[in-house]
Design a protein around this motif. Structure first.
Motif, PDB file in Angstrom:
ATOM      1  N   ARG A 104      46.056  33.124  40.235  1.00 20.06           N
ATOM      2  CA  ARG A 104      45.624  34.448  39.777  1.00 20.06           C
ATOM      3  C   ARG A 104      44.655  34.331  38.620  1.00 20.06           C
ATOM      4  O   ARG A 104      44.879  33.571  37.678  1.00 20.06           O
ATOM      5  CB  ARG A 104      46.831  35.287  39.383  1.00 20.06           C
ATOM      6  CG  ARG A 104      47.723  35.571  40.587  1.00 20.06           C
ATOM      7  CD  ARG A 104      48.434  36.887  40.501  1.00 20.06           C
ATOM      8  NE  ARG A 104      47.548  38.018  40.199  1.00 20.06           N
ATOM      9  CZ  ARG A 104      47.991  39.267  40.194  1.00 20.06           C
ATOM     10  NH1 ARG A 104      49.235  39.531  40.465  1.00 20.06           N
ATOM     11  NH2 ARG A 104      47.159  40.248  39.912  1.00 20.06           N
ATOM     12  N   GLY A 105      43.610  35.049  38.693  1.00 18.09           N
ATOM     13  CA  GLY A 105      42.624  35.040  37.611  1.00 18.09           C
ATOM     14  C   GLY A 105      41.833  33.755  37.525  1.00 18.09           C
ATOM     15  O   GLY A 105      41.085  33.529  36.586  1.00 18.09           O
ATOM     16  N   GLY A 106      42.002  32.892  38.519  1.00 14.07           N
ATOM     17  CA  GLY A 106      41.272  31.618  38.511  1.00 14.07           C
ATOM     18  C   GLY A 106      39.857  31.766  39.023  1.00 14.07           C
ATOM     19  O   GLY A 106      39.327  32.885  39.172  1.00 14.07           O
ATOM     20  N   LEU A 107      39.257  30.632  39.323  1.00 14.63           N
ATOM     21  CA  LEU A 107      37.862  30.577  39.748  1.00 14.63           C
ATOM     22  C   LEU A 107      37.585  31.489  40.941  1.00 14.63           C
ATOM     23  O   LEU A 107      36.606  32.239  40.967  1.00 14.63           O
ATOM     24  CB  LEU A 107      37.526  29.121  40.092  1.00 14.63           C
ATOM     25  CG  LEU A 107      36.100  28.810  40.507  1.00 14.63           C
ATOM     26  CD1 LEU A 107      35.157  29.068  39.344  1.00 14.63           C
ATOM     27  CD2 LEU A 107      35.997  27.343  40.935  1.00 14.63           C
ATOM     28  N   LEU A 108      38.515  31.457  41.930  1.00 14.56           N
ATOM     29  CA  LEU A 108      38.263  32.205  43.156  1.00 14.56           C
ATOM     30  C   LEU A 108      38.371  33.708  42.923  1.00 14.56           C
ATOM     31  O   LEU A 108      37.516  34.475  43.369  1.00 14.56           O
ATOM     32  CB  LEU A 108      39.236  31.765  44.259  1.00 14.56           C
ATOM     33  CG  LEU A 108      38.796  30.560  45.089  1.00 14.56           C
ATOM     34  CD1 LEU A 108      38.670  29.312  44.238  1.00 14.56           C
ATOM     35  CD2 LEU A 108      39.739  30.321  46.246  1.00 14.56           C
ATOM     36  N   ASP A 109      39.423  34.093  42.199  1.00 19.74           N
ATOM     37  CA  ASP A 109      39.604  35.511  41.904  1.00 19.74           C
ATOM     38  C   ASP A 109      38.410  36.066  41.136  1.00 19.74           C
ATOM     39  O   ASP A 109      37.896  37.140  41.433  1.00 19.74           O
ATOM     40  CB  ASP A 109      40.874  35.709  41.057  1.00 19.74           C
ATOM     41  CG  ASP A 109      42.112  35.939  41.936  1.00 19.74           C
ATOM     42  OD1 ASP A 109      41.914  35.974  43.180  1.00 19.74           O
ATOM     43  OD2 ASP A 109      43.214  36.081  41.394  1.00 19.74           O
ATOM     44  N   THR A 110      37.978  35.326  40.128  1.00 19.77           N
ATOM     45  CA  THR A 110      36.880  35.778  39.285  1.00 19.77           C
ATOM     46  C   THR A 110      35.609  35.947  40.105  1.00 19.77           C
ATOM     47  O   THR A 110      34.886  36.941  39.982  1.00 19.77           O
ATOM     48  CB  THR A 110      36.608  34.740  38.175  1.00 19.77           C
ATOM     49  OG1 THR A 110      37.832  34.183  37.781  1.00 19.77           O
ATOM     50  CG2 THR A 110      35.894  35.360  37.017  1.00 19.77           C
ATOM     51  N   ARG A 111      35.369  34.951  40.910  1.00 19.18           N
ATOM     52  CA  ARG A 111      34.156  34.979  41.731  1.00 19.18           C
ATOM     53  C   ARG A 111      34.191  36.194  42.665  1.00 19.18           C
ATOM     54  O   ARG A 111      33.229  36.940  42.780  1.00 19.18           O
ATOM     55  CB  ARG A 111      34.074  33.676  42.529  1.00 19.18           C
ATOM     56  CG  ARG A 111      33.005  33.631  43.586  1.00 19.18           C
ATOM     57  CD  ARG A 111      31.636  33.395  43.002  1.00 19.18           C
ATOM     58  NE  ARG A 111      30.640  33.294  44.055  1.00 19.18           N
ATOM     59  CZ  ARG A 111      29.349  33.447  43.877  1.00 19.18           C
ATOM     60  NH1 ARG A 111      28.872  33.704  42.684  1.00 19.18           N
ATOM     61  NH2 ARG A 111      28.514  33.331  44.876  1.00 19.18           N
ATOM     62  N   ALA A 112      35.331  36.385  43.334  1.00 21.76           N
ATOM     63  CA  ALA A 112      35.447  37.486  44.287  1.00 21.76           C
ATOM     64  C   ALA A 112      35.258  38.829  43.587  1.00 21.76           C
ATOM     65  O   ALA A 112      34.542  39.706  44.074  1.00 21.76           O
ATOM     66  CB  ALA A 112      36.791  37.428  45.004  1.00 21.76           C
ATOM     67  N   ALA A 113      35.876  38.952  42.408  1.00 21.94           N
ATOM     68  CA  ALA A 113      35.788  40.218  41.685  1.00 21.94           C
ATOM     69  C   ALA A 113      34.345  40.498  41.306  1.00 21.94           C
ATOM     70  O   ALA A 113      33.865  41.636  41.413  1.00 21.94           O
ATOM     71  CB  ALA A 113      36.661  40.163  40.445  1.00 21.94           C
ATOM     72  N   SER A 114      33.653  39.476  40.868  1.00 32.24           N
ATOM     73  CA  SER A 114      32.278  39.695  40.434  1.00 32.24           C
ATOM     74  C   SER A 114      31.397  40.101  41.626  1.00 32.24           C
ATOM     75  O   SER A 114      30.554  40.985  41.522  1.00 32.24           O
ATOM     76  CB  SER A 114      31.764  38.449  39.702  1.00 32.24           C
ATOM     77  OG  SER A 114      30.676  37.892  40.357  1.00 32.24           O
TER      78      SER A 114
END
Lengths: 528, 566, 363, 273
Positions: A445-455
């Motif tokens: 949660r809140g890692g590289l993948l989550d951040t990227r997807a959110a952006s």
């Protein structure tokens, strides 16, 4: 299953805006029809064949009415009237026009009620036939089930339909679930559908009814042998979208490449023409139970894939809502995505995983068509094979449905028989090896993948808002998508767009709408 | 500097003089120079001690022949009359080396004369080759007789598959080998006999031997030629200089050009040294002489260097060769430019299409040509050498800059060289911006030159701005413009649409001229005349616009506006 | 002399031409085979041949297919022009008479006479204009007849600006089906045989027109001035991209003369224009016409091309073959059917058809 | 006063013959040890998998000139076809001295040098018109060379001050390209050809040369073709000045154009010959 933590409000907002954008387009276009739509109606009425000079009869008929200034009423009205007045079938009438024996714009009016009835009646056979072909597919899928996902999708591109049939069967035997016959370069710009079996084309084979039939028969034969239904794909794009949808429906194709904006951006086809044609063609595809494939991979190959995420997603949202408006069910909407990220980028695999997962999660019931790396493949086929392996892994891990198998020789030539063999073999290996891996992992949660997807999702929303403010037509004019600018009044095929008169009547559209709204009668090809 | 340039002009004049006397000889000489091949590569190979290829050796043979023929021609005019650019003698030994026993057109071949052993190898090889042919022909004839089929020059024969008996027979013949089959024919090739095989082996060895001997000849020859390197180089240099001189002479003849008179700027003062200082004293805006003063007097003031010995740049009957050709090709008559400049700044005005820009470029071109040592396309020219020439570029698009911005950026170049004597040619500076600020800027720029130039520069400025010359009090030159009778705008004599489009049977007409350009060309007087500083700038724009076919209604409206404004 | 006894070499030798281009309808149609045949036969007749290529020929390996290609052998005494860079040791066998220009990759062009038989790779100049200059140089040096090997399926060498006459090489590589091939060939022959405009006045004005480097219209004389024509140049150097703009200026023109390329698009536009009135299209020469089908408009040239013969190669690069006799017969018949009695030869098998070819009898 | 010696005083670049390599003239493939000749091949035969197919594969490798042919993998891939991976030894060496390598004659120059060279030669920007012609819808390669962005960190021609670039995009008819080149008095034409099925690119490329000839423009432009299947030798045979294959960077093309234009400029004196 792997899941990203994304803001559902943003997603809802994206859907709302996309729905609004596409509604406005459809509203603006409701008063328009095109020569391609009318030719399709003629085909529904049984008009088929060519003149001795090779001009397809639907073109003869529609051109005749256009020349006489009567096309605004729709082809069905005048054709039905002529059938009644002359006591001939639609195809006989068309032949008479071709021979210069009649001018159907001047025949005596047989009465509105009579003509409308006749118009409906003459299209009924085709509609019945399409329903029958759909039922046939459903039965075959029951009898010869496809049990594994993703479906492995490969391409034949020999230019000779007989050779395509041989290679298609071979690929099916090697493990392919879906066979696409690449279409001849330049067919999208033909304002007619070629006729008959073709043995030459540039970089592919012409999409013709006879070619569809030959491929279908070849794959049906192979399906029975393998005990696994092999799907057939072709292109429903360019200037003849709805006509090709019709012949595909009649010849029981299973998937169609059918994007809402591709023709505008990448083939410079007129906007109004494309939007009108795509809608009618998608209605036919919906009715025939065909899965459409959208073309978002093109954004990724034309601009840098790392930055293309938002335009891919925005396009998917719009393609999705255009499709819904045409009556397609989620299970029929194969949104496009591709693994085109530059392998030189650090963490490229993570970014790609995030994007693939995002697309999957945003459209959970759509069979996403996931396409392999092409741009970053060069002559080193061994490294290309490794790149494909990563693509295969991401595909299985994120639970994609349609998997276009990457070819190690992508940068060199259209696939040799052995290239398909090697590529299918390695894709099948990954499908087996990582079958349940995704179900046993979690995204941090809140890692590289989550951040990227959110952006990406945030940027998508921004982009959609921008398009919404301008309207889709203006946005395209300003080059918002893929950096390509097109004018609403420009592009090819514009002369084939016309305003409907108050007497306009299209019996096919009416029946298609009726058939589609009655969902209960039409179970989808994929079990819910 | 002036001296070496003068020397160059002396040589050019001498060459032109000789040319006038011996025209045929010069035509021949040009032809010879034309056939010259660049020898520099061959020379550098010789310097490095490398083996020259036959092609390079041909180039040297050609060089020798050219030298010989040029010297022969120069002899006819008397070599002593060629003060420079005489071609050195002494190439004969090299020429003999390169073409033993040959005269006339240069050729190069590794001939038998270079090496007796090579000659012997070649003779032997030819002999064996003939033997091989005879052997194979004998064999071929025997087969032809036996089968009744013709054997081609390459030793191949085709037998139709339908002729089964013949085919069987051919397949059994040891002299034949089956090579390939087509739909209808089987092809056979004649096998060499044992003697022929032996001959082939010998021939291969002989060929290798011959190649080795040929390479040896090239090596030896290159070595020998190296001894002649200094004279070859000198000849090459001399021919190059001669070629350059004659090219200049050719240009001078083609443009009927004149030798310019070159003066030392300010030389008339007699004090000699310190050119810049001198100029500043004499040419700067004189103390107490306000350039603005003459503006209202109506009398042409003489600002600038009153005490100078005469105009600083005189050009009479000058023309621009490219424009001349263009005018000739459309059958027009060209009016040459004459101008005398004796002020730091001079202003040229004139109507649109009046040739202001052409006049400006003609001055620039003439000065440039003179400084390059070329005869000048004019009747008379007198000037002092400049340190640089600046021509303000026209409306060239520079990415990211408006035309005005590009102009300003460019203008910084001559201003940065303020200490040097420049010929600064300005073409309507400020045209890309609003007229009042443009005019102010232009005036300020010119004023700046008047006040600050210390090197004796010459600035010529074309303009549409009325009264610029008067404001600055500098000489004012004007293009005469449209003949008065053509100026009656409402007059029926004015340009009518379609004039020039009239064409008669059997004739030709061009749509080029149908748009009124032709009319303009015929009625425009391009002569530059010196006028009073406040002579109004010609207002021919509307006539020109009308002549070019702009809608008459617009012209009428414009006349009204113009009347109101004026 | 009996007509059927004539061989291709006789046709060339007796035609009085000084230069001939051997151009092909496709790759692998036997241009080099025809060239080699002519070299050996014409030399045997005592003629000094000159050899030059408009592209690249005689190299051991074909740059595209990677297959071996037949090499060109210059007999003793022949004049050749080729690039220095491909000359190699063959330079030793040449008496070099000129070195000119610069050919980028392969170096300068070397002109020389073969002092002994020399196997060569021929590399020609970059443009047709330079090729024309080279052909004349070889003639000046002493060649009796210059043979120009065309490159690929390029026709530029056939232009009358470059050579006096043309031999068209064709073969199974154009199309495997004989009838289709004959049909395609028929079109090419039709195109290469475009004549001058039949009206003398128009034809002679057209000749002047192409010198102007501008598109020109030719108008018939007006009011009782029948038989007189006028030339009207317009300010367009080309028709490409401005086909309709140009035709809008046609007025009552009887013909339009195009100095550069005549495109299919222009012919299509001219066709619809000519529906309303007669308008002939006149090209500088047949090589400048880029038609993909017979246009529905009269098409002429200012300098007709002299098509001497057609040669056929029954074998494709894949080794598939026709019966040469049948092939020669079908092609000859197809050409006669459309009114072109051009002699047809297969120089390998010796099959030929000169039937109905007028002016072929010798002596 | 400087007096040059005229136009014949020009730089001569070597005549294009490959310089003889200083290293060993005879080379063999390098596998495990030098000159072992070991090669790896893969191919498919239309023969059902089995002993016969394997023998056929070994025979095929022998025909390729490979000795000790070994079949490492033989896989049935359907339709009675078998895919092979094999190894063998090449015994006949390649003779380097007999090779002529067709490469455009240029040296790699940096962006500043290219701009300077062109500025000195032309005193104006060099006009380049680029297009993917005929049926070709691929502009990836063309864009990579022309567009500002370039690729792999190597800026495209648009990024050079010395080039004025007009990119006409894809599926451009040859006629339009020629018309545009004439309109802009182009110095160079860049054609991209990606689709090579059935050799459509060959017909299309020669058609362009013929059109330029007919229009009298062939001498006036540097004609360059690029694409994944293009080699310089092929380009020259087709009548082009240069050909660029895969992996070409914008800087390569820019370097070539600058030097070719400079060379032609020097040789202008020869043009009237």
């Amino acid at each position: 299953m792997l899941r990203l933590s994304i803001d559902t409000k943003t997603v809802d907002r994206c859907h709302e805006i996309a729905e609004n954008i596409t509604s406005r387009v459809m509203e603006e276009l409701s008063s328009l029809s095109t020569v391609a739509i009318e030719r399709t109606v003629a085909r529904f009425a049984g008009v088929d064949g060519v003149t001795p000079d090779g001009v397809p009869l639907p073109n003869v008929l529609v051109d005749h009415l256009a020349e006489k200034g009567k096309i605004h009423d729709g082809v069905a009205v005048h054709l039905a009237n002529a059938c009644l007045a002359l006591g001939k079938t639609p195809v006989q009438v068309s032949r008479m026009i071709a021979g210069g024996e009649t001018d159907i714009s001047t025949l005596e009016w047989q009465g509105t009620e009579e003509v409308t009835r006749k118009a409906r009646e003459m299209c009924r056979d085709s509609l019945d036939k399409i329903r029958a072909r759909r039922a046939e597919r459903e039965a075959l899928l029951e009898e010869l089930p496809v049990t594994q996902t993703p479906w492995l999708y490969v391409i034949c591109a020999t230019g000779n339909i007989h050779e395509d049939a041989v290679q298609g069967k071979m690929a099916a035997a090697q493990g392919a679930d879906v066979i696409a016959v690449i279409r001849s370069t330049g067919q999208s710009l033909l304002d007619f559908v070629p006729h008959g079996l073709t043995t030459e084309g540039f970089g592919g084979t012409y999409a013709t009814q006879a070619n569809f039939r030959l491929m279908r028969e070849a794959l049906d034969e192979k399906s029975r042998k393998l005990g696994r239904y092999v799907r057939l794909v072709n292109y429903c794009s360019g200037l003849c979208m709805p006509e090709i949808a019709y012949i595909g429906a009649v010849e029981r194709l299973d998937m169609m490449l059918n994007d809402a904006m591709y023709g505008i951006l990448f083939r410079d086809i007129n906007m109004e023409r494309t939007f009108a044609d795509q809608n009618f063609s998608r209605m036919i595809n919906a009715y025939a139970g065909i899965i459409i494939n959208t073309g978002e991979d093109n954004y990724l190959t034309t601009v840098d894939a790392f930055n293309a995420g938002p335009s891919v997603l925005a396009s998917q949202f719009m393609n999705y809502h255009f499709a819904k408006k045409a009556g397609l069910r989620d299970e029929q909407i194969g949104l496009g995505h591709a693994f085109e990220i530059d392998p030189a980028i650090e963490d490229s695999l993570s970014y790609e995983l995030a994007m693939a997962l995002l697309v999957r999660q945003l459209f959970p019931d759509c069979p996403v068509k996931y396409m392999p790396p092409t741009v970053h493949k060069k002559g080193d086929i061994f490294s290309a094979h490794v790149l494909d392996s990563n693509f295969n892994l991401v595909s299985v891990l994120t639970g994609q449905t349609i998997h276009l198998v990457g070819m190690l020789t992508e940068a060199i030539h259209t696939p040799l028989v052995q290239d398909r063999y090697l590529s299918i073999k390695s894709a099948a290996y990954m499908r087996r090896a990582a079958q349940n891996l995704g179900h046993n992992l979690e995204i941090k949660r809140g890692g590289l993948l989550d951040t990227r997807a959110a952006s990406i999702l945030d940027d998508t929303l921004k982009l959609l808002r921008e398009v919404n403010e301008k309207g889709l037509f203006a946005a395209i004019t300003e080059g918002v998508f893929a950096g390509v600018k097109r004018l609403r009044t420009g592009g090819k095929g514009r002369e084939g767009v016309f305003k409907k008169s108050r007497w306009y009547f299209n019996p096919v559209e009416e029946d298609l709408r009726a058939g589609l709204s009655d969902r209960s009668q039409a179970p989808g090809p994929i079990q819910d | 500097m002036e001296q070496s340039l003068g020397h160059e002009f002396d040589r050019l004049e001498a060459a032109l003089g000789l040319w006038r006397k011996n025209p045929d000889l010069f035509t021949e000489m040009l032809g010879i120079l034309e056939s010259l091949k660049d020898p520099l590569h061959a020379i550098s190979l010789l310097q490095e001690g490398q083996v020259l290829s036959p092609a390079e050796l041909f180039i040297l043979a050609n060089l020798c022949a050219c030298v010989r023929r040029i010297r022969h021609l120069q002899d006819q005019t008397g070599i002593s009359k060629w003060p420079a650019n005489t071609v050195p003698p002494g190439l004969e030994p090299a020429e003999v080396l390169l073409a033993p026993g040959s005269q006339g057109q240069p050729r190069f071949y590794i001939s038998d004369a270079y090496s007796a052993s090579l000659a012997e190898t070649r003779r032997l090889r030819k002999h064996k080759q003939e033997m091989w042919h005879r052997e194979m022909a004998k064999q071929a004839r025997a087969v032809e007789t036996a089968l009744g089929v013709r054997i081609s020059g390459t030793g191949e024969m085709a037998i139709r598959k339908t002729g089964r008996a013949q085919l069987e027979k051919a397949r059994l013949m040891p002299e034949l080998g089956e090579t390939r089959q087509t739909l209808s024919h089987v092809y056979f090739k004649l096998k060499p006999t044992r003697d022929a095989v032996n001959l082939e082996t010998e021939l291969n060895l002989l060929k290798a031997k011959q190649r080795a001997q040929e390479t040896e000849v090239l090596r030896e020859l290159s070595g020998k030629l190296k001894q002649h390197l200094p004279v070859v180089e000198a000849a090459s240099q001399a021919l190059g200089e001669l070629d350059f001189l004659l090219s200049k002479a050719e240009l001078a003849r083609a443009t009927d050009a004149t030798r310019p008179e070159i003066i030392r700027p300010g030389a008339g003062d007699g004090s000699g040294s310190g050119k810049a200082g001198l100029s500043a004293k004499h040419r700067g805006p004189g103390e107490g002489l306000s350039p603005g003063k003459g503006m209202d007097s109506g009398i042409q003031p003489e600002p600038g260097r009153n005490s100078s010995p005469g105009p600083d740049l005189i050009l009479q009957g000058a023309f621009h060769p490219i424009v001349l050709n263009e005018v000739k090709s459309r059958g027009g008559t060209y009016q040459p430019v004459s101008i005398e400049l004796d002020s730091i700044v001079s202003v040229i005005t004139g109507p649109n299409m009046g040739g202001k820009t052409v006049a400006l470029s003609t001055v620039g071109l003439c000065v440039a040509m003179a400084q390059w040592g070329l005869m000048v396309p004019c009747n008379y020219m007198k000037f002092g050498l400049y340190d640089f020439i600046y021509f303000q570029p026209g409306e060239e698009q520079t990415p990211g800059l408006s035309s005005f911005a590009a102009e300003i950026v460019s203008l910084k170049q001559p201003l940065a060289r303020a200490g040097e004597r420049g010929l600064v040619l300005l073409d309507e500076v400020g045209r890309g911006t609003n007229p009042s600020q443009g005019r102010a800027l232009y005036a300020a720029l010119l004023q700046y030159y008047l006040e600050n130039d210390t090197a004796g520069s010459t600035v010529i400025a074309t303009t549409h701005y009325h009264g610029l010359a008067a404001t600055l009090g500098v000489p004012h030159w004007q293009v005469r413009g449209l003949a008065t009778e053509a100026l009656g705008l409402k007059d029926s004599k004015g340009p009518e649409a379609g004039e020039g489009a009239g064409w008669s049977e059997g004739s030709e007409r061009t749509e080029l001229a149908g748009d009124g350009l032709d009319w303009l060309y015929r009625h425009m007087d391009y002569t530059l005349q010196k006028v009073g500083p406040d002579t109004p700038t010609p207002q021919d724009a509307l006539v020109v616009a009308k002549a070019l076919g702009l809608d008459a209604a617009i012209i009428d409206k414009a006349l009204k506006f113009h009347g109101r404004g004026g | 002399m009996i007509e059927t006894a004539l061989h291709l070499a006789d046709v060339v030798a007796h035609s009085g031409i000084r230069s001939v281009a051997i151009v092909g309808t496709a790759k692998n149609v036997g241009k080099t085979v025809t060239m080699n045949y002519l070299v050996s036969e014409l030399s045997a007749k005592g003629l000094t041949v000159g050899l030059v290529s408009s592209g690249r020929d005689g190299e051991a390996i074909d740059a595209f297919t990677g297959r071996p290609k037949p090499s060109v052998v210059a007999p003793q005494g022949a004049w050749v022009a080729t690039a220095e860079g491909v000359l190699g040791e063959a330079a030793a066998g040449l008496e070099i008479a000129d070195v000119s220009g610069h050919q980028g990759l392969f170096g300068r062009l070397v002109l020389g006479r073969a002092a002994e038989p020399v196997a060569l790779e021929l590399v020609g100049p970059r443009s047709a204009r330079e090729l024309g200059v080279l052909v004349n140089k070889l003639l000046d040096l002493g060649a009796d007849i210059v043979l120009v090997d065309g490159a690929l399926d390029r026709m530029a060498a056939a232009s009358p600006k470059v050579t006096d006459a043309t031999i068209l090489a064709t073969g199974a590589s154009l199309d495997m089906d004989l009838e289709t091939m004959a049909q395609q060939l028929g079109f090419i022959v039709w195109l290469l045989s475009r004549p001058e405009h039949p009206v003398k006045g128009i034809a002679s004005l057209a000749k002047q027109a192409v010198e102007k480097d501008r598109v020109c219209f030719i108008h018939a004389g007006r009011g009782g001035m029948q038989g007189r024509y006028t030339l009207r140049p317009i300010n367009y150097p080309t028709v490409l991209g401005v086909e309709d703009e140009i035709l809008e200026r046609a007025g009552d023109a009887a013909a339009v003369v195009v100095p550069g390329a005549v495109s299919q698009a222009f012919l299509d536009s001219a066709r619809s224009w000519a529906k309303q009135r007669e308008l002939a299209v006149i090209a500088s020469d047949a090589v400048g016409i880029f038609a993909s089908k017979r246009p529905g408009v009269s098409l002429y040239v200012t300098r007709p091309l002299n098509l001497l013969a057609v040669t056929v190669n029954p074998v494709t690069s894949l080794g598939i073959s026709h019966d040469p006799r049948e092939m020669v017969r079908v092609i000859s018949a197809a050409l006669r059917d459309i009114g072109y009695a051009v002699p047809v030869f297969d120089v390998v098998s010796g099959e030929k058809s000169t039937e109905g070819v007028s002016g072929m009898a010798v002596g | 006063m400087e007096t040059g010696i005229g136009h014949r005083n020009c730089q001569v670049t070597s005549g294009g013959r490959a310089s003889s390599a200083p290293h060993s003239d005879l080379v063999l493939p390098y596998g495990d040890e030098l000159n072992d000749g070991l090669m790896q091949v893969s191919f498919t035969l239309p023969v059902a998998a089995g002993a016969l197919a394997e023998e056929a594969a070994r025979q095929a490798m022998k025909l390729m000139g490979l000795e000790d042919p070994q079949v490492a993998e033989a896989a049935a891939i359907g339709n009675n076809a078998t895919f092979f991976i094999g190894y063998g030894r090449l015994t006949r060496p390649v003779e380097l001295s007999k090779l002529r390598v067709a490469k455009p004659m240029w040296q790699e120059l940096d962006q500043g040098t290219i701009n300077r060279l062109l500025q000195e030669t032309l005193a104006r920007p060099l006009v380049v018109v680029g297009a993917a012609t005929g049926q070709d819808a691929h502009t990836l390669g063309l864009d990579a060379i022309l567009n500002y962005k370039g690729f792999a960190g190597n800026r495209g021609l648009e990024a050079y001050s010395a080039f004025k670039v007009v990119n006409m995009g894809s599926q451009v008819p040859n006629e339009s390209l020629v018309a545009k080149a004439r309109e802009l008095t182009a110095d160079a034409i860049l054609v991209s050809q990606v689709v090579t099925e059935r050799n459509v690119h060959l017909a299309n490329l020669t058609n362009l040369v013929e059109l330029l000839e007919a229009e009298g423009l062939r001498d006036k432009v540097v004609l360059v073709v690029g694409g994944p299947r293009i080699t310089h030798a092929l380009a020259v045979e087709l009548g082009y000045d240069a050909g660029f294959g895969p992996g070409t960077r914008p800087q390569d093309v820019a370097s070539y154009l600058a030097q070719e234009i400079a060379r032609r400029h020097v040789e202008l004196g020869h043009l009237h010959e």
